[in-house]
Design a protein around this motif. Structure first.
Motif, short mmCIF file in Angstrom:
data_model
loop_
_atom_site.label_atom_id
_atom_site.label_comp_id
_atom_site.label_asym_id
_atom_site.label_seq_id
_atom_site.Cartn_x
_atom_site.Cartn_y
_atom_site.Cartn_z
N PRO A 1 -14.11 2.17 -1.03
CA PRO A 1 -13.06 3.07 -0.55
C PRO A 1 -11.72 2.35 -0.36
CG PRO A 1 -15.07 3.27 0.77
CD PRO A 1 -15.24 2.07 -0.11
N ARG A 2 -10.64 3.11 -0.48
CA ARG A 2 -9.31 2.56 -0.28
C ARG A 2 -9.20 1.87 1.08
NH1 ARG A 2 -6.26 2.09 -4.95
NH2 ARG A 2 -6.48 3.98 -6.22
N ALA A 3 -8.64 0.67 1.08
CA ALA A 3 -8.60 -0.13 2.30
C ALA A 3 -7.78 0.52 3.40
CB ALA A 3 -8.05 -1.52 1.98
N VAL A 4 -6.67 1.19 3.04
CA VAL A 4 -5.84 1.78 4.09
C VAL A 4 -6.53 2.96 4.77
CG1 VAL A 4 -3.63 1.02 3.13
CG2 VAL A 4 -4.61 3.23 2.41
N SER A 5 -7.55 3.50 4.12
CA SER A 5 -8.32 4.58 4.74
C SER A 5 -9.50 4.04 5.54
CB SER A 5 -8.83 5.56 3.67
OG SER A 5 -7.75 6.20 3.03
N ARG B 1 -0.53 3.36 8.38
CA ARG B 1 -0.92 2.96 7.02
C ARG B 1 0.18 2.24 6.27
NH1 ARG B 1 -4.35 8.41 5.44
NH2 ARG B 1 -6.34 7.70 6.32
N ALA B 2 1.42 2.70 6.37
CA ALA B 2 2.50 2.08 5.60
C ALA B 2 2.70 0.63 6.01
CB ALA B 2 3.79 2.87 5.78
N ALA B 3 2.75 0.38 7.31
CA ALA B 3 2.93 -0.99 7.78
C ALA B 3 1.73 -1.85 7.41
CB ALA B 3 3.16 -1.00 9.29
N LEU C 1 0.70 1.06 -4.55
CA LEU C 1 1.37 2.25 -4.04
C LEU C 1 0.89 2.62 -2.64
CD1 LEU C 1 0.99 4.48 -7.25
CD2 LEU C 1 2.90 2.97 -6.66
N GLY C 2 -0.15 1.94 -2.16
CA GLY C 2 -0.72 2.29 -0.87
C GLY C 2 -1.54 3.58 -0.91
N GLY D 1 12.83 -0.03 -0.15
CA GLY D 1 11.87 -0.55 0.82
C GLY D 1 10.45 -0.11 0.59
N SER D 2 10.12 0.41 -0.59
CA SER D 2 8.78 0.93 -0.85
C SER D 2 7.77 -0.19 -0.98
CB SER D 2 8.77 1.76 -2.13
OG SER D 2 8.98 0.93 -3.27
N LEU D 3 6.49 0.16 -0.81
CA LEU D 3 5.42 -0.82 -1.01
C LEU D 3 5.41 -1.32 -2.44
CD1 LEU D 3 2.91 -2.30 0.09
CD2 LEU D 3 1.55 -0.32 -0.67
N LEU D 4 5.69 -0.45 -3.40
CA LEU D 4 5.71 -0.86 -4.79
C LEU D 4 6.73 -1.97 -5.01
CD1 LEU D 4 5.06 -0.67 -7.79
CD2 LEU D 4 6.56 1.34 -7.93
#
Length: 541
Positions: free
Chosen positions: A340-344, A352-354, A378-379, A449-452
């Motif tokens: 599963p996606r790590a941010v989840s 999540r963004a930070a 992309l997060g 400032g995006s994660l990308l």
């Protein structure tokens, strides 16, 4: 989200893969060029500019070979051809050419533990007990009462043996019944596997990710597995109740890997990395990579299924790979097509963004190769897939106790306003994430400032600093939420400090005036580590 200092020149490397950043592409879900709802090789080729823009060293392609797709390509029916849903061999050649033109190496999967039951080898093997391939798979007689030869259980649920009336025997399958296990003890089977690898080397691939290699050889004495002690972890399958002593992990696997290494060395030293699953894979990972005659690298599931990201977890994982002569080189992944996606998994939605920014910096600071799964830059979040749309055979068989792998395999979001988020014109094989439009490539490319864009900068910082890419690593603090370690090579000394929690921490190195910040996320400074922040400091004298 970040700041970065001017980079220093990186020295030429003997092994391109040592410290490489590798981008995993799951072909079904990357880009659909023909509108059938399934990603394909031309779609990948058309989107390689995005991958190259990240600054990664290589792509790893999950299986695209001929397959009935019972396990979405990990059930191979022809090792040396492309499944029509993905394209043709000519499409693969075009992908290789475009990747190499962009400076990207290409790594592909090899699956030596099993094939599809539709493979010509298995069709011949099951036809009789005396045909030329009769011993190419693992066959055994029933016990006197007609039950399976051993108590071994399948990863996907139920016995690891299926009765075949044509031979009047059982065959072994550690995974689906449609994935019969090859008998890799047989030298002829090894020859055939190596011939398949050579086929792709001659087409220009730069390396292999070797799938489930610890399942590649069984105990010929067919001894029963002992029960596993209850360690408190959930048991959702019969497989979880056994210690897998005899159905996998045979010591002769390394002999085959030595043959494999001789082949890759003969083709310019192609890179090899093993996937080694299980609760205690360290001994096997070290055995598979020891010295200079086996695989180059290996990775386990230290982070992929971990319920939390903690300093203690990081310390335990990295300290299993000491920088000592004869010890292999590690690879690390926080996400992949099976997890599963790590941010989840690791953080509340509001953080999540930070967290994604901090996690990216941490992955790129670890000693070893960093493997990014498509969309991790992309997060992307895990997508909830309703039961009626599930494709994953493991999730369907064990629903609702096994978390679906489908939720991480959803289509890449390329364009926020486009149909299917730019994945393709037809209805995708899995639904797009309802919150993924805001994370699409085009939208993040336009946001400074995006994660990308942060990921691009952090990969560049890693590439430009030899200590980050190849240096020794020593953990100096791993307590509560604070993680601090050093990276050092050829006179460059870096200190990497992270706050893995949501409570701000006060931390600073001794003699702060002797350090400069070369990368930081979420406001980290010498002295203060806000929630989910991190930084890399270089000693300047």
């Amino acid at each position: 989200m970040s700041q970065a200092a001017p980079a220093i020149a990186v020295e030429p490397q003997q092994d391109w893969w040592r410290g490489a950043v590798i981008y995993q592409i799951y072909p079904r879900s990357f880009a659909d060029s023909n509108g059938d709802g399934i990603g394909d090789l031309p779609g990948i080729t058309a989107r390689l500019d995005h991958v190259a823009s990240l600054g990664v060293d290589a792509i790893w392609l999950s299986p695209f070979f001929t397959s009935p797709m019972r396990d979405f390509g990990y059930d191979i029916a022809d090792y040396c051809d492309v499944d029509p849903i993905f394209g043709t061999l000519a499409d693969f050649d075009a992908l290789i050419a475009r990747a190499h033109a962009l400076g990207l190496k290409v790594i592909i999967d090899q699956v030596y533990s099993h094939t599809s039951d539709q493979h010509a080898w298995f069709k011949e093997s099951r036809a009789s007990r005396d045909n030329p391939r009769a011993d190419w798979y693992v066959w055994a007689d029933a016990k006197a009462d007609g039950s399976p030869p051993t108590n071994w259980q399948s990863v996907f649920g139920g016995p690891a043996w299926t009765w075949d009336a044509r031979r009047g025997q059982y065959y072994l399958h550690n995974f689906l019944s449609e994935q019969p296990d090859l008998n890799l003890h047989n030298p002829e089977v090894q020859d055939a596997a190596l011939a398949a690898a050579q086929f792709w080397l001659e087409r220009g691939v730069d390396g292999f990710r070797v799938d489930a290699i610890n399942f590649a050889m069984h105990d010929p004495q067919l001894r029963d597995n002992p029960p596993a002690p209850d360690d408190g972890r959930p048991r959702t399958r019969p497989f979880d109740f056994q210690s897998h002593v005899y159905n996998q992990s045979h010591p002769d696997i390394v002999r085959f890997l030595e043959r494999h290494r001789a082949l890759t060395d003969a083709h310019g030293g192609a890179f090899t990395v093993a996937e080694v699953g299980g609760p205690t894979p360290e001994a096997e990972m070290h055995a598979f990579t020891r010295g200079s005659t086996r695989l180059n690298s290996a990775y386990g599931f230290d982070f992929l299924y971990a319920p939390q990201l903690t300093p203690a977890l990081v310390r335990k994982a990295v300290e299993t790979w000491p920088d000592e002569p004869g010890t292999g080189w590690p690879s690390w992944a926080f996400e992949n097509h099976d997890a599963p996606r790590a941010v989840s998994r690791w953080v509340e939605p509001e953080h999540r963004a930070a967290f994604a920014a901090m996690k990216m910096l941490l992955l790129l600071c670890l000693r070893g190769n960093a493997i990014l799964f498509q969309g991790e830059e992309l997060g992307l979040t895990q997508v909830e897939i309703p039961f009626d749309k599930l494709q994953d055979p493991e999730a369907i068989a064990n629903w609702p106790l096994t978390l679906s792998r489908d939720g991480v395999r959803t289509p890449m979001p390329w364009q926020a306003e486009a149909e299917n988020l730019g994945f393709g014109s037809g209805e995708p094989w899995l639904p797009v994430g309802t919150d993924h439009a805001a994370l699409a490539v085009d939208r993040q490319t336009a946001e400074n400032g995006s994660l990308l864009n942060l990921t691009r900068g952090l990969i560049a910082t890693r590439a430009a600093n030899p200590a980050l890419r190849e240096g020794a690593m020593a953990v100096i603090a791993a307590e509560d939420s604070l993680l601090v370690f050093t990276r050092e090579l050829s006179g460059q000394r870096l200190t990497c400090a992270f706050n893995l929690g949501k409570t701000p921490l006060a931390w600073h190195p001794k003699d702060m005036d002797r350090f400069r910040v070369i990368a930081a996320v979420n406001g980290a400074t010498p002295g203060d580590l806000p929630a989910y922040s991190g930084m890399v400091l270089e000693q300047i004298d």
